[in-house]
Design a protein around this motif. Structure first.
Motif, PDB file in Angstrom:
ATOM      1  N   ASN A  86       0.862  -1.176   0.000  1.00 44.78           N
ATOM      2  CA  ASN A  86       0.000   0.000   0.000  1.00 44.78           C
ATOM      3  C   ASN A  86       0.899   1.227   0.000  1.00 44.78           C
ATOM      4  N   CYS A 143      -2.173  -4.733   8.544  1.00 44.05           N
ATOM      5  CA  CYS A 143      -2.917  -3.703   7.813  1.00 44.05           C
ATOM      6  C   CYS A 143      -4.357  -3.693   8.299  1.00 44.05           C
ATOM      7  N   VAL A 144      -4.976  -2.528   8.274  1.00 42.26           N
ATOM      8  CA  VAL A 144      -6.370  -2.367   8.679  1.00 42.26           C
ATOM      9  C   VAL A 144      -7.299  -3.154   7.745  1.00 42.26           C
ATOM     10  N   GLY A 239      -1.323  -0.639   9.893  1.00 38.32           N
ATOM     11  CA  GLY A 239      -0.228  -0.274   8.992  1.00 38.32           C
ATOM     12  C   GLY A 239      -0.262   1.141   8.467  1.00 38.32           C
ATOM     13  N   PHE A 240      -1.440   1.741   8.362  1.00 36.32           N
ATOM     14  CA  PHE A 240      -1.498   3.083   7.763  1.00 36.32           C
ATOM     15  C   PHE A 240      -0.797   4.134   8.613  1.00 36.32           C
TER      16      PHE A 240
HETATM   17 MO    MO Z   1      -2.796  -0.639   5.556  1.00 36.27          MO
END
Ligand code: MO
Ligand code: MTE
Length: 322
Positions: A86, A143-144, A239-240
């Motif tokens: 991403n 990650c979300v 993760g963002f």
């Molecule tokens: Mo993510």
């Protein structure tokens, strides 16, 4: 010192490194990042540029991960971690960052450190890193979107770097920004997000020993698609939060603007701590797909780092998005 000459390397470290490289060659089956090392001309100990952070290739003199910073989980193959990404600045498909990030120029690169610090400045990436020992950290990344990986990062603790700029008592939060450049980052020609990508941490989160500024992974310099030349890694958060290709770090009194909580405030919050009990409005967060595995795994509170970080949130309602 970033890269030590051969006599400084303890025998145990050399042995550990050899083991690591063998394991890596085994995992990758000879493909993937190995090619980068050849293309970049790996710098050996004692080479003329040994004091600089190389632009490509192997990182030498890296301190191995101590047990508390070393997830026991099997590593995700480097091939997966560098091709399934991403990084919306290069597009929104998982394959876009690898495909389109060749245009990112990672040198010269400088980072502005400003705001509530006694010694603000704009500092070149080599000078930012040089005073610190490079450390390996093997962290889970969740990650979300409910997938996860296990990645051997190389970097320096964020808190150690921040300390050099002498934060003042107004430094309650740390705000980060990614580069904005529509030529180098073709995904920025579309308004997928309100560029620059921005993230932030509370100061006690930023100075927690787990918070890492990464400059490498799998023994080598960070590939562009993973956030070269420098990105944040905050393993207990979705993760963002781990913002890539950082050009600005601002210490400040106010809670920073953050891209995803601004884009979708009903879905993402500032804290974004991994929490299997709080579903995303459109999917459950109780389980995750570990890349390379068939069966789903249970997601752990704080991504398995609760014993190290839960105390930071004592008294807070962890079900709230904030
Ligand atoms: Mo993510
Ligand atoms: N600047 C920037 N940083 C970013 C992103 C992004 O789109 N832009 N994506 C985030 C998300 S959602 C995740 S899951 C991780 C992915 O990191 P990786 O590709 O190295 O696994 O990077 C984060 N950092």
């Amino acid at each position: 010192m970033l890269i030590r000459s051969a006599p400084d390397l303890r025998e145990s470290e050399v042995a550990d490194r050899r083991h690591y490289l063998n394991r890596r060659a085994f995992i990758e089956g000879g493909v993937g990042l190995g090619a980068l090392a050849l293309a970049g001309g790996a710098l050996g100990p004692g080479s003329a540029d040994a004091a600089a952070l190389p632009r490509k290739g192997q990182l030498t003199g890296v301190r191995p991960a101590p047990p508390r910073f070393k997830a026991e989980d099997e590593l995700t193959p480097a091939e997966s971690a560098t091709t399934y990404n991403n990084f919306y600045e290069f597009g929104t498909d998982k394959s876009d960052p690898k495909r389109y990030s060749g245009s990112l120029r990672t040198r010269p690169w400088s980072v502005a450190v400003e705001g509530a610090v006694e010694k603000p400045g704009v500092i070149g990436i080599e000078d930012l890193i040089r005073p610190h020992d490079l450390e390996e950290r093997i962290y889970r990344l969740r990650c979300v979107e409910a997938w996860s990986m296990v990645i051997p990062w190389i970097g320096v603790p964020l808190g150690d770097v921040l300390k050099r700029f002498a934060p003042t008592s107004d430094a309650k939060y740390v705000a980060f920004e990614t580069l904005v450049d529509r030529e180098q980052m073709p995904g920025q020609r579309r308004r997928t997000l309100d560029w620059p990508y921005r993230e932030g941490l509370r100061i006690d989160e930023a100075t927690h020993p787990l918070a890492l500024l990464a400059v490498g992974m799998y023994g080598e310099v960070l590939p562009s698609q993973n956030g070269a030349p420098i990105r944040l890694v905050v393993p207990w958060k979705y993760g963002f939060k781990s913002i890539k290709s950082i050009v600005k770090i601002r210490l400040q009194k106010e809670m920073p603007f953050t891209s995803w909580s601004d884009e979708a405030p009903g879905e993402y919050g500032f804290y974004a701590n991994v929490n299997p009990e709080v579903s995303h409005p459109r999917w459950s967060q109780s389980r995750e797909r570990r890349i390379g595995e068939f069966f789903k795994r249970e997601t752990l509170p704080f991504n398995g780092y609760a014993d190290q970080v839960a105390s930071l949130y004592a008294g807070m309602d962890l079900r709230k998005l904030y």
